[in-house]
Design an enzyme around this catalytic site. Structure first.
Site, PDB file in Angstrom:
ATOM      1  N   GLY A  35      -0.654   6.337  -4.889  1.00  0.00           N
ATOM      2  CA  GLY A  35       0.645   6.432  -4.238  1.00  0.00           C
ATOM      3  C   GLY A  35       1.760   6.572  -5.254  1.00  0.00           C
ATOM      4  O   GLY A  35       2.777   5.883  -5.177  1.00  0.00           O
ATOM      5  N   SER A  54       5.922   8.554  -4.393  1.00  0.00           N
ATOM      6  CA  SER A  54       7.085   8.082  -3.629  1.00  0.00           C
ATOM      7  C   SER A  54       7.329   6.601  -3.908  1.00  0.00           C
ATOM      8  O   SER A  54       6.437   5.889  -4.371  1.00  0.00           O
ATOM      9  CB  SER A  54       6.788   8.313  -2.141  1.00  0.00           C
ATOM     10  N   GLY A  55       8.538   6.166  -3.608  1.00  0.00           N
ATOM     11  CA  GLY A  55       8.867   4.740  -3.596  1.00  0.00           C
ATOM     12  C   GLY A  55       8.485   3.984  -4.855  1.00  0.00           C
ATOM     13  O   GLY A  55       8.752   4.422  -5.980  1.00  0.00           O
ATOM     14  N   GLY A  72       5.586   3.295  -6.231  1.00  0.00           N
ATOM     15  CA  GLY A  72       4.589   3.929  -7.103  1.00  0.00           C
ATOM     16  C   GLY A  72       5.218   4.973  -8.013  1.00  0.00           C
ATOM     17  O   GLY A  72       4.911   5.028  -9.218  1.00  0.00           O
ATOM     18  N   SER A 132       2.266  -7.917  -0.350  1.00  0.00           N
ATOM     19  CA  SER A 132       3.585  -8.134   0.249  1.00  0.00           C
ATOM     20  C   SER A 132       3.662  -9.544   0.801  1.00  0.00           C
ATOM     21  O   SER A 132       2.663 -10.086   1.282  1.00  0.00           O
ATOM     22  CB  SER A 132       3.799  -7.146   1.394  1.00  0.00           C
ATOM     23  N   TYR A 139      -0.756  -4.822   9.452  1.00  0.00           N
ATOM     24  CA  TYR A 139      -0.179  -4.713   8.107  1.00  0.00           C
ATOM     25  C   TYR A 139      -0.241  -6.064   7.384  1.00  0.00           C
ATOM     26  O   TYR A 139      -0.685  -6.156   6.233  1.00  0.00           O
ATOM     27  CB  TYR A 139       1.265  -4.217   8.191  1.00  0.00           C
TER      28      TYR A 139
HETATM   29  N1  LIG Z   1       8.754  -0.830   0.958  1.00  0.00           N
HETATM   30  C1  LIG Z   1       8.679  -2.168   1.032  1.00  0.00           C
HETATM   31  O1  LIG Z   1       9.646  -2.850   1.435  1.00  0.00           O
HETATM   32  C2  LIG Z   1       7.417  -2.878   0.642  1.00  0.00           C
HETATM   33  C3  LIG Z   1       7.419  -4.284   0.663  1.00  0.00           C
HETATM   34  C4  LIG Z   1       6.277  -4.962   0.289  1.00  0.00           C
HETATM   35  C5  LIG Z   1       5.156  -4.254  -0.100  1.00  0.00           C
HETATM   36  N2  LIG Z   1       5.156  -2.886  -0.117  1.00  0.00           N
HETATM   37  C6  LIG Z   1       3.943  -2.178  -0.512  1.00  0.00           C
HETATM   38  O2  LIG Z   1       4.247  -1.279  -1.562  1.00  0.00           O
HETATM   39  C7  LIG Z   1       3.315  -0.202  -1.561  1.00  0.00           C
HETATM   40  C8  LIG Z   1       4.058   1.117  -1.729  1.00  0.00           C
HETATM   41  O3  LIG Z   1       4.976   1.255  -0.695  1.00  0.00           O
HETATM   42  P1  LIG Z   1       6.320   2.125  -0.784  1.00  0.00           P
HETATM   43  O4  LIG Z   1       7.394   1.296  -0.185  1.00  0.00           O
HETATM   44  O5  LIG Z   1       6.510   2.675  -2.141  1.00  0.00           O
HETATM   45  O6  LIG Z   1       5.960   3.279   0.274  1.00  0.00           O
HETATM   46  P2  LIG Z   1       6.153   4.857   0.278  1.00  0.00           P
HETATM   47  O7  LIG Z   1       7.477   5.256  -0.294  1.00  0.00           O
HETATM   48  O8  LIG Z   1       5.831   5.270   1.671  1.00  0.00           O
HETATM   49  O9  LIG Z   1       5.003   5.372  -0.700  1.00  0.00           O
HETATM   50  C9  LIG Z   1       3.657   5.312  -0.319  1.00  0.00           C
HETATM   51  C10 LIG Z   1       2.821   6.072  -1.324  1.00  0.00           C
HETATM   52  O10 LIG Z   1       1.451   5.982  -0.879  1.00  0.00           O
HETATM   53  C11 LIG Z   1       0.903   7.286  -0.797  1.00  0.00           C
HETATM   54  N3  LIG Z   1      -0.028   7.339   0.333  1.00  0.00           N
HETATM   55  C12 LIG Z   1       0.218   7.030   1.631  1.00  0.00           C
HETATM   56  N4  LIG Z   1      -0.875   7.236   2.380  1.00  0.00           N
HETATM   57  C13 LIG Z   1      -1.834   7.690   1.530  1.00  0.00           C
HETATM   58  C14 LIG Z   1      -3.186   8.090   1.696  1.00  0.00           C
HETATM   59  N5  LIG Z   1      -3.788   8.076   2.900  1.00  0.00           N
HETATM   60  N6  LIG Z   1      -3.884   8.490   0.604  1.00  0.00           N
HETATM   61  C15 LIG Z   1      -3.299   8.532  -0.603  1.00  0.00           C
HETATM   62  N7  LIG Z   1      -2.030   8.159  -0.836  1.00  0.00           N
HETATM   63  C16 LIG Z   1      -1.309   7.748   0.223  1.00  0.00           C
HETATM   64  C17 LIG Z   1       2.088   8.216  -0.573  1.00  0.00           C
HETATM   65  O11 LIG Z   1       1.782   9.489  -1.110  1.00  0.00           O
HETATM   66  P3  LIG Z   1       1.608  10.829  -0.245  1.00  0.00           P
HETATM   67  O12 LIG Z   1       2.477  10.690   0.988  1.00  0.00           O
HETATM   68  O13 LIG Z   1       2.072  11.893  -1.190  1.00  0.00           O
HETATM   69  O14 LIG Z   1       0.143  10.891   0.065  1.00  0.00           O
HETATM   70  C18 LIG Z   1       3.174   7.538  -1.408  1.00  0.00           C
HETATM   71  O15 LIG Z   1       3.086   7.963  -2.759  1.00  0.00           O
HETATM   72  C19 LIG Z   1       2.511  -0.341  -0.274  1.00  0.00           C
HETATM   73  O16 LIG Z   1       1.245  -0.913  -0.582  1.00  0.00           O
HETATM   74  C20 LIG Z   1       3.330  -1.320   0.566  1.00  0.00           C
HETATM   75  O17 LIG Z   1       2.514  -2.082   1.430  1.00  0.00           O
HETATM   76  C21 LIG Z   1       6.281  -2.185   0.253  1.00  0.00           C
END
Ligand SMILES: NC(=O)c1ccc[n+]([C@@H]2O[C@H](COP(=O)([O-])OP(=O)(O)OC[C@H]3O[C@@H](n4cnc5c(N)ncnc54)[C@H](OP(=O)(O)O)[C@@H]3O)[C@@H](O)[C@H]2O)c1
Length: 292
Positions: free
Chosen positions: A10, A13-14, A16, A139, A164
């Site tokens: 990942g 985006s975000g 990662g 999380s 989740y």
């Molecule tokens: N945002 C928050 O507030 C928050 C809080 C706590 C924990 N987290 C955790 O942080 C992590 C990253 O989240 P984020 O906020 O950065 O989200 P994000 O912006 O939606 O990024 C998600 C990343 O995962 C990849 N991804 C999604 N589905 C996939 C799949 N089936 N196969 C391969 N890659 C996949 C996406 O790439 P593509 O779309 O290019 O495939 C993207 O690079 C997650 O594990 C989330 O649970 C987030």
């Protein structure tokens, strides 16, 4: 980070992408994984231009598929001979129940099984590269979650939030169990909470969820701030040898009692190994775990 190789799932985006940028800036060879070749290429080109680092690579894989996780691990092995840091980060939330190509509930498949299987398939490379680090992005949403092995796929009763929360609890149980299993190998395993981050997280869902998530994200921190803890865990000498911990804002903190339940962690490991085809005695372990 010169001379070190980091794999980030990942990375497009975000959190990662921000983590990849920082580690590329520190000189690491960075390999990102995502479903989209176009997004991977764009990020790699941008990072190359921003950091001048020419050791950037990507692997296209839909990590909700067990077969794709296997192929991703194989591709990594074919192109790289060491792995110093594995960051399991790709994840999502699915407000309506979806099923992966393997017949597993989507949140479970992507958020837990991809972490579990990718790590297991790369353990020998990590051990050969020791000291090495596994970092699992979890999380604080895990709080209050429980595991029901009779309905692990939430086939009877589904809620996106509950699925989740449960998957993020699994990330912590998996991390602690992995740390126990890797004791003495030079490979550490830690989990983290990045904070509430304004990213693309949750935007895969339809309206009105999308609108609601966009609204709440106004209160979120930026991906660069959310990436601070994974960057710290990947690169800081302060955490050399530190393992089996959960970090929030670069600090190890206690987690809820359920996360320290070793019997629960062992059971989750065994069921996951059976579902992933990593164990011979699969049928009796899978049982209801596969029911969809
Ligand atoms: N945002 C928050 O507030 C928050 C809080 C706590 C924990 N987290 C955790 O942080 C992590 C990253 O989240 P984020 O906020 O950065 O989200 P994000 O912006 O939606 O990024 C998600 C990343 O995962 C990849 N991804 C999604 N589905 C996939 C799949 N089936 N196969 C391969 N890659 C996949 C996406 O790439 P593509 O779309 O290019 O495939 C993207 O690079 C997650 O594990 C989330 O649970 C987030």
């Amino acid at each position: 980070m010169h001379g070190k190789t980091v794999m980030i799932t990942g990375g497009t985006s975000g959190i990662g992408a921000a983590t990849a940028r920082a580690l590329a800036g520190m000189g690491a060879a960075v390999v990102i994984v995502s479903r989209s070749e176009a997004r991977c290429k764009a990020v790699v080109e941008q990072l190359r231009a921003e950091t001048g680092n020419d050791q950037l690579d990507y692997i296209v894989a839909d990590l909700s598929s067990l077969e794709a996780v296997r192929t991703a691990a194989e591709r990594f092995r074919n192109r790289h001979d060491r792995l110093d840091v594995l960051i399991n980060n790709a994840g999502g939330i699915f407000m309506s129940r979806q099923v992966s190509v393997d017949g597993l509930e989507m949140t479970f498949a992507l958020n837990h099984m991809s972490y579990f299987l990718l790590t297991n398939l790369l353990l020998d490379v990590l051990q050969a590269s020791a000291p090495a680090r596994v970092i699992n992005v979890s999380s604080n949403a895990y709080r209050g979650a429980t595991l029901d092995f009779d309905d692990l796929q939430m086939a009877r009763r589904y809620s996106g939030f509950a699925a989740y929360a449960r998957s993020k609890l699994m990330n912590i149980l998996f991390t602690y169990e992995l740390a126990r299993r890797l004791a003495g190998t030079g490979v550490t395993a830690n989990a983290l909470h990045p904070g509430f981050v304004a990213s693309n997280f949750g935007l895969n869902n339809g309206q009105p969820w999308k609108a609601l998530i966009r609204l709440t994200q106004r209160f979120g921190i930026s991906p660069d701030v959310g990436a601070r803890t994974p960057i710290y865990l990947a690169s800081s000498p302060e955490v050399e040898g530190v393992t089996g911990q959960y970090f929030v804002r670069n600090r190890a903190v206690q987690t809820a009692p359920i996360t320290y339940d070793r019997a629960l962690a062992t059971r989750l490991w065994e069921v996951s190994a059976a579902l992933a085809g990593l164990q011979e005695h699969a049928p009796e372990l899978i049982g209801d775990a596969r029911a969809v």
